[in-house]
Write an enzyme that holds these catalytic residues in place. Structure first.
Site, PDB file in Angstrom:
ATOM      1  N   THR A  36       0.842  -1.196   0.000  1.00  0.00           N
ATOM      2  CA  THR A  36       0.000   0.000   0.000  1.00  0.00           C
ATOM      3  C   THR A  36       0.880   1.251   0.000  1.00  0.00           C
ATOM      4  O   THR A  36       0.647   2.203  -0.761  1.00  0.00           O
ATOM      5  CB  THR A  36      -0.931   0.009   1.225  1.00  0.00           C
ATOM      6  OG1 THR A  36      -1.683  -1.210   1.256  1.00  0.00           O
ATOM      7  CG2 THR A  36      -1.883   1.184   1.172  1.00  0.00           C
ATOM      8  N   ARG A  63       4.673 -11.003   8.350  1.00  0.00           N
ATOM      9  CA  ARG A  63       3.564 -11.413   9.213  1.00  0.00           C
ATOM     10  C   ARG A  63       3.314 -10.408  10.341  1.00  0.00           C
ATOM     11  O   ARG A  63       2.191 -10.275  10.812  1.00  0.00           O
ATOM     12  CB  ARG A  63       3.851 -12.795   9.825  1.00  0.00           C
ATOM     13  CG  ARG A  63       3.538 -13.965   8.899  1.00  0.00           C
ATOM     14  CD  ARG A  63       3.598 -15.271   9.660  1.00  0.00           C
ATOM     15  NE  ARG A  63       2.991 -16.356   8.904  1.00  0.00           N
ATOM     16  CZ  ARG A  63       2.670 -17.529   9.429  1.00  0.00           C
ATOM     17  NH1 ARG A  63       2.887 -17.759  10.720  1.00  0.00           N
ATOM     18  NH2 ARG A  63       2.125 -18.473   8.691  1.00  0.00           N
ATOM     19  N   THR A  66       1.965  -4.242  11.681  1.00  0.00           N
ATOM     20  CA  THR A  66       1.176  -3.192  12.342  1.00  0.00           C
ATOM     21  C   THR A  66       0.851  -3.514  13.797  1.00  0.00           C
ATOM     22  O   THR A  66       0.198  -2.698  14.468  1.00  0.00           O
ATOM     23  CB  THR A  66      -0.144  -2.977  11.578  1.00  0.00           C
ATOM     24  OG1 THR A  66      -0.856  -4.223  11.528  1.00  0.00           O
ATOM     25  CG2 THR A  66       0.132  -2.493  10.168  1.00  0.00           C
ATOM     26  N   ASP A 125      -5.479 -13.076   7.538  1.00  0.00           N
ATOM     27  CA  ASP A 125      -4.974 -11.780   7.985  1.00  0.00           C
ATOM     28  C   ASP A 125      -5.063 -11.687   9.512  1.00  0.00           C
ATOM     29  O   ASP A 125      -6.058 -12.099  10.110  1.00  0.00           O
ATOM     30  CB  ASP A 125      -5.823 -10.666   7.359  1.00  0.00           C
ATOM     31  CG  ASP A 125      -5.085  -9.344   7.283  1.00  0.00           C
ATOM     32  OD1 ASP A 125      -4.268  -9.085   8.175  1.00  0.00           O
ATOM     33  OD2 ASP A 125      -5.343  -8.579   6.333  1.00  0.00           O
ATOM     34  N   ILE A 126      -4.028 -11.171  10.132  1.00  0.00           N
ATOM     35  CA  ILE A 126      -3.994 -10.998  11.585  1.00  0.00           C
ATOM     36  C   ILE A 126      -4.038  -9.513  11.952  1.00  0.00           C
ATOM     37  O   ILE A 126      -4.908  -9.048  12.682  1.00  0.00           O
ATOM     38  CB  ILE A 126      -2.728 -11.640  12.197  1.00  0.00           C
ATOM     39  CG1 ILE A 126      -2.660 -13.133  11.833  1.00  0.00           C
ATOM     40  CG2 ILE A 126      -2.709 -11.456  13.710  1.00  0.00           C
ATOM     41  CD1 ILE A 126      -3.848 -13.941  12.311  1.00  0.00           C
ATOM     42  N   LYS A 286     -43.079 -24.013  -9.738  1.00  0.00           N
ATOM     43  CA  LYS A 286     -44.134 -23.183  -9.169  1.00  0.00           C
ATOM     44  C   LYS A 286     -44.187 -23.484  -7.674  1.00  0.00           C
ATOM     45  O   LYS A 286     -44.281 -24.643  -7.277  1.00  0.00           O
ATOM     46  CB  LYS A 286     -45.468 -23.518  -9.851  1.00  0.00           C
ATOM     47  CG  LYS A 286     -46.607 -22.572  -9.536  1.00  0.00           C
ATOM     48  CD  LYS A 286     -46.475 -21.269 -10.304  1.00  0.00           C
ATOM     49  CE  LYS A 286     -47.728 -20.428 -10.162  1.00  0.00           C
ATOM     50  NZ  LYS A 286     -48.854 -20.981 -10.929  1.00  0.00           N
ATOM     51  N   HIS A 287     -44.100 -22.439  -6.862  1.00  0.00           N
ATOM     52  CA  HIS A 287     -44.157 -22.612  -5.413  1.00  0.00           C
ATOM     53  C   HIS A 287     -43.154 -23.645  -4.923  1.00  0.00           C
ATOM     54  O   HIS A 287     -43.477 -24.526  -4.126  1.00  0.00           O
ATOM     55  CB  HIS A 287     -45.572 -22.984  -4.975  1.00  0.00           C
ATOM     56  CG  HIS A 287     -46.606 -21.970  -5.363  1.00  0.00           C
ATOM     57  ND1 HIS A 287     -46.425 -20.614  -5.172  1.00  0.00           N
ATOM     58  CD2 HIS A 287     -47.811 -22.101  -5.970  1.00  0.00           C
ATOM     59  CE1 HIS A 287     -47.481 -19.962  -5.635  1.00  0.00           C
ATOM     60  NE2 HIS A 287     -48.331 -20.836  -6.125  1.00  0.00           N
ATOM     61  N   GLY A 320     -47.298 -18.194 -14.476  1.00  0.00           N
ATOM     62  CA  GLY A 320     -46.707 -17.493 -13.334  1.00  0.00           C
ATOM     63  C   GLY A 320     -45.543 -18.233 -12.713  1.00  0.00           C
ATOM     64  O   GLY A 320     -45.168 -17.964 -11.570  1.00  0.00           O
ATOM     65  N   GLU A 343     -42.794 -15.541 -14.188  1.00  0.00           N
ATOM     66  CA  GLU A 343     -42.210 -14.613 -13.211  1.00  0.00           C
ATOM     67  C   GLU A 343     -40.719 -14.385 -13.487  1.00  0.00           C
ATOM     68  O   GLU A 343     -40.250 -13.257 -13.488  1.00  0.00           O
ATOM     69  CB  GLU A 343     -42.388 -15.161 -11.794  1.00  0.00           C
ATOM     70  CG  GLU A 343     -43.793 -15.032 -11.253  1.00  0.00           C
ATOM     71  CD  GLU A 343     -44.112 -13.623 -10.787  1.00  0.00           C
ATOM     72  OE1 GLU A 343     -43.192 -12.809 -10.656  1.00  0.00           O
ATOM     73  OE2 GLU A 343     -45.310 -13.352 -10.564  1.00  0.00           O
ATOM     74  N   ASN A 431     -44.090 -36.210   0.479  1.00  0.00           N
ATOM     75  CA  ASN A 431     -43.803 -37.460  -0.227  1.00  0.00           C
ATOM     76  C   ASN A 431     -43.833 -37.189  -1.731  1.00  0.00           C
ATOM     77  O   ASN A 431     -44.816 -36.649  -2.224  1.00  0.00           O
ATOM     78  CB  ASN A 431     -44.848 -38.517   0.129  1.00  0.00           C
ATOM     79  CG  ASN A 431     -44.769 -38.982   1.561  1.00  0.00           C
ATOM     80  OD1 ASN A 431     -43.707 -39.403   1.993  1.00  0.00           O
ATOM     81  ND2 ASN A 431     -45.874 -38.928   2.293  1.00  0.00           N
ATOM     82  N   ARG A 451     -47.945 -41.347   0.887  1.00  0.00           N
ATOM     83  CA  ARG A 451     -47.421 -41.625  -0.447  1.00  0.00           C
ATOM     84  C   ARG A 451     -48.514 -42.065  -1.413  1.00  0.00           C
ATOM     85  O   ARG A 451     -48.446 -41.803  -2.625  1.00  0.00           O
ATOM     86  CB  ARG A 451     -46.322 -42.700  -0.338  1.00  0.00           C
ATOM     87  CG  ARG A 451     -45.391 -42.754  -1.555  1.00  0.00           C
ATOM     88  CD  ARG A 451     -44.081 -43.426  -1.207  1.00  0.00           C
ATOM     89  NE  ARG A 451     -43.346 -42.666  -0.221  1.00  0.00           N
ATOM     90  CZ  ARG A 451     -42.595 -41.605  -0.493  1.00  0.00           C
ATOM     91  NH1 ARG A 451     -42.486 -41.169  -1.737  1.00  0.00           N
ATOM     92  NH2 ARG A 451     -41.955 -40.968   0.460  1.00  0.00           N
ATOM     93  N   HIS A 527     -38.017 -31.746   2.633  1.00  0.00           N
ATOM     94  CA  HIS A 527     -39.119 -31.223   3.441  1.00  0.00           C
ATOM     95  C   HIS A 527     -39.251 -29.700   3.269  1.00  0.00           C
ATOM     96  O   HIS A 527     -38.319 -29.044   2.870  1.00  0.00           O
ATOM     97  CB  HIS A 527     -38.893 -31.567   4.912  1.00  0.00           C
ATOM     98  CG  HIS A 527     -39.029 -33.024   5.185  1.00  0.00           C
ATOM     99  ND1 HIS A 527     -37.945 -33.869   5.318  1.00  0.00           N
ATOM    100  CD2 HIS A 527     -40.126 -33.800   5.310  1.00  0.00           C
ATOM    101  CE1 HIS A 527     -38.372 -35.107   5.542  1.00  0.00           C
ATOM    102  NE2 HIS A 527     -39.687 -35.086   5.538  1.00  0.00           N
TER     103      HIS A 527
END
Length: 527
Positions: A36, A63, A66, A125-126, A286-287, A320, A343, A431, A451, A527
């Site tokens: 930098t 290492r 700063t 980074d430390i 859809k959904h 949609g 959509e 199911n 099912r 699920h």
């Protein structure tokens, strides 16, 4: 009074212009480290290297640069306290007013193919997080900038007020702590996925560590969640945009909560059919459930063929819906897409002619996501007091490992059809039952409490196309009733996980009725 700015950045975007403004317009003294400092000096601007500022050289290959009282004392000093002012004076430490720091590119490093663990470790980074946190803690006096996007706002604050407002400094402090939190989360996640022993090659890709952090950066606030009375926002993980945050939206209205949920389901499904030799594929959802999925007749078939087949599978539900394609959108496909109210559309690309045609539907959201395979490694569900974590269900299926459990053997075409149906059924809510023929869904039964109900829905949708089709079930059949119902509708072959204590009843019924049945020994509950 001279103000001091400490600059140490990995991402040097906007660095020189910021440094120039600080020096030439606002009279700052610049202190900087490593590359930098070299960049600022090369631009002809005055800068003091951290090693000269502290009187202590950089050591350990950089290492330690700063981590020094003259740096952190200048950041953390509360100049409204007499004791802190005395400590600064006694140790000849100037107060630091501005800290501009961003961190080593850890995430970019681990994203590289073939990166080694030692290479990744070196990009932790430390000193950077220590300076960011110190400045954010002392935001009552110090401003911390950890993102180049903040530079213009900071300069505007200086121009308008002479000094940044407390409100601005607090906002920067919030962003700083989220920045370091996200950074640490990326490191913790990466290390959790590494084998404890390099020779331990059989360890699952996702470990289940004692601690797991979730952090993100807000992409945008959303109008609402699943329903208008629920507030919502979209966050991205990591410091670099990826996945949907990196997708290009070519047109259309702002994405909603439900759009994004459906789009991810669409991406996950269409990713089943992304390969160099894959035929064109189209999925309509859809959904959060597919209503039509289809493949083209060959690798050389037009994308339009796959889309037309997917649409014909359930054109009523497609209204949609969300469309996912495994190939860039061409003009012919674009013209067909504009014939139905949709959509969202997502594809890995879109040619210019297609863009022009799609613009006729101004509200239609069209997204380009070049890498359809880049999905999450884990899924998270929140529960009261915590959350559940599991590895993503994204391992490819291998039909060569399936067991034929009936006397009747599948033909080559039946096996390919069953493989297609199995790849679709894993993306249907349990199911789940999917009926397919000619590499296209004919009927889908989703989310039923039993099912038998899902089988009835899928076969009813398939109607008179069921004879000779195949059926896939995401879970085992606890009784033989579903097998008999499928046979009565004309289904020719079934694929299911197996594992029921009454598997023999289903096998016996299939043999009696002349069906082919395969068991995968793996279920795909969703699920």
């Amino acid at each position: 009074m001279t103000r001091t700015a400490l600059l140490s950045v990995s991402d040097k975007t906007g660095l020189i212009e910021l440094a120039r403004q600080l020096v030439e317009r606002f009279g700052f003294t610049l202190v900087s480290s490593g590359g930098t400092a070299n960049a600022i000096k090369a631009a002809g601007l005055p800068v003091t290297k951290v090693s000269d500022y502290t009187g202590f050289p950089e050591i350990l290959g950089g290492r330690v640069k700063t981590l020094h009282p003259r740096v952190h004392g200048g950041i953390l000093a509360r100049t409204d306290l007499e004791g802190d002012r005395a400590d600064l004076a006694a140790n000849a430490i100037p107060a630091i007013d501005l800290v501009v720091v961003n961190l080593y590119p850890f995430e970019q490093t681990i994203a590289r193919e073939g990166v080694t663990l030692p290479e990744a470790i070196e990009q932790i980074d430390i000193g950077g997080p220590a300076m960011i946190r110190a400045a954010a803690k002392n935001h009552s006096r110090v401003t911390v900038l950890c993102n180049p996007a903040q530079y213009d706002r900071y300069l505007h604050e200086l121009s308008s007020n002479g000094t940044p407002s407390l409100e601005f400094r607090l906002q920067c402090a919030r962003e700083a702590f989220w920045h370091t939190s996200t950074y640490d989360s990326a490191i913790a996640t990466y290390l959790s996925q590494q084998a404890d022993n390099p020779a331990d090659l059989d360890r699952p890709a996702l470990a289940t560590p004692v601690e797991w952090a979730i952090a993100g950066t807000r992409v945008q606030s959303l109008r609402y969640g699943e329903n208008p009375h629920q507030s919502a926002a979209w966050y991205r993980s990591g410091s670099t945009p990826s996945g949907w945050a990196a997708a290009e939206q070519l047109q259309g209205k702002e994405l909603s909560y439900n759009n994004l949920v459906d789009l991810e389901s669409a991406r996950s499904l269409i990713a089943e059919f992304v390969a160099a030799d894959a035929p064109p594929a189209a999925a309509i959802l859809k959904h959060n459930n597919p209503c039509g999925v289809a493949l083209g007749s060959s690798a050389d078939a037009p994308l339009l063929e796959a889309y037309r087949k997917a649409l014909e599978a359930d054109s009523v539900s497609a209204f949609g819906g969300i469309v996912a394609l495994n190939r860039p959108i061409d003009a012919e496909t674009a013209a067909a897409l504009t014939e139905t109210f949709l959509e969202c559309i997502v594809a890995p690309g879109c040619d210019e002619a297609a863009r022009t045609l799609l613009q006729k539907k101004q509200n239609l959201r069209v997204l380009v996501l070049p890498n359809l395979l880049a999905g999450p490694a884990a899924t998270v569900k929140t529960i009261a007091g915590g959350f559940l974590l599991q590895a993503a269900d994204d391992e490819p299926s291998d039909p060569n490992t399936w067991r034929v459990v009936t006397e009747k053997q599948p033909t080559a075409d039946q096996l390919a059809e069953l493989a297609f149906a199995w790849r679709v059924v894993k993306h249907v809510k349990s199911n789940a039952i999917v009926v397919t023929s000619n590499r296209s869904t004919l009927g889908i039964g989703a989310g039923q409490m039993n099912r038998v109900g899902s089988v009835a829905i899928a076969l009813n949708q398939a109607g008179d196309q069921a004879p000779g089709a195949v059926l896939a079930s995401d879970g085992f059949f606890p009784f033989d009733d579903s097998v008999r119902t499928a046979a009565a509708a004309g289904i020719g072959a079934i694929v299911q996980p197996g594992g029921s204590v009454r598997d023999e009843d289903s096998i016996k019924a299939a043999n009696e009725l002349g069906l082919v049945m395969l068991m995968t020994d793996r279920r795909h509950f969703l699920h």
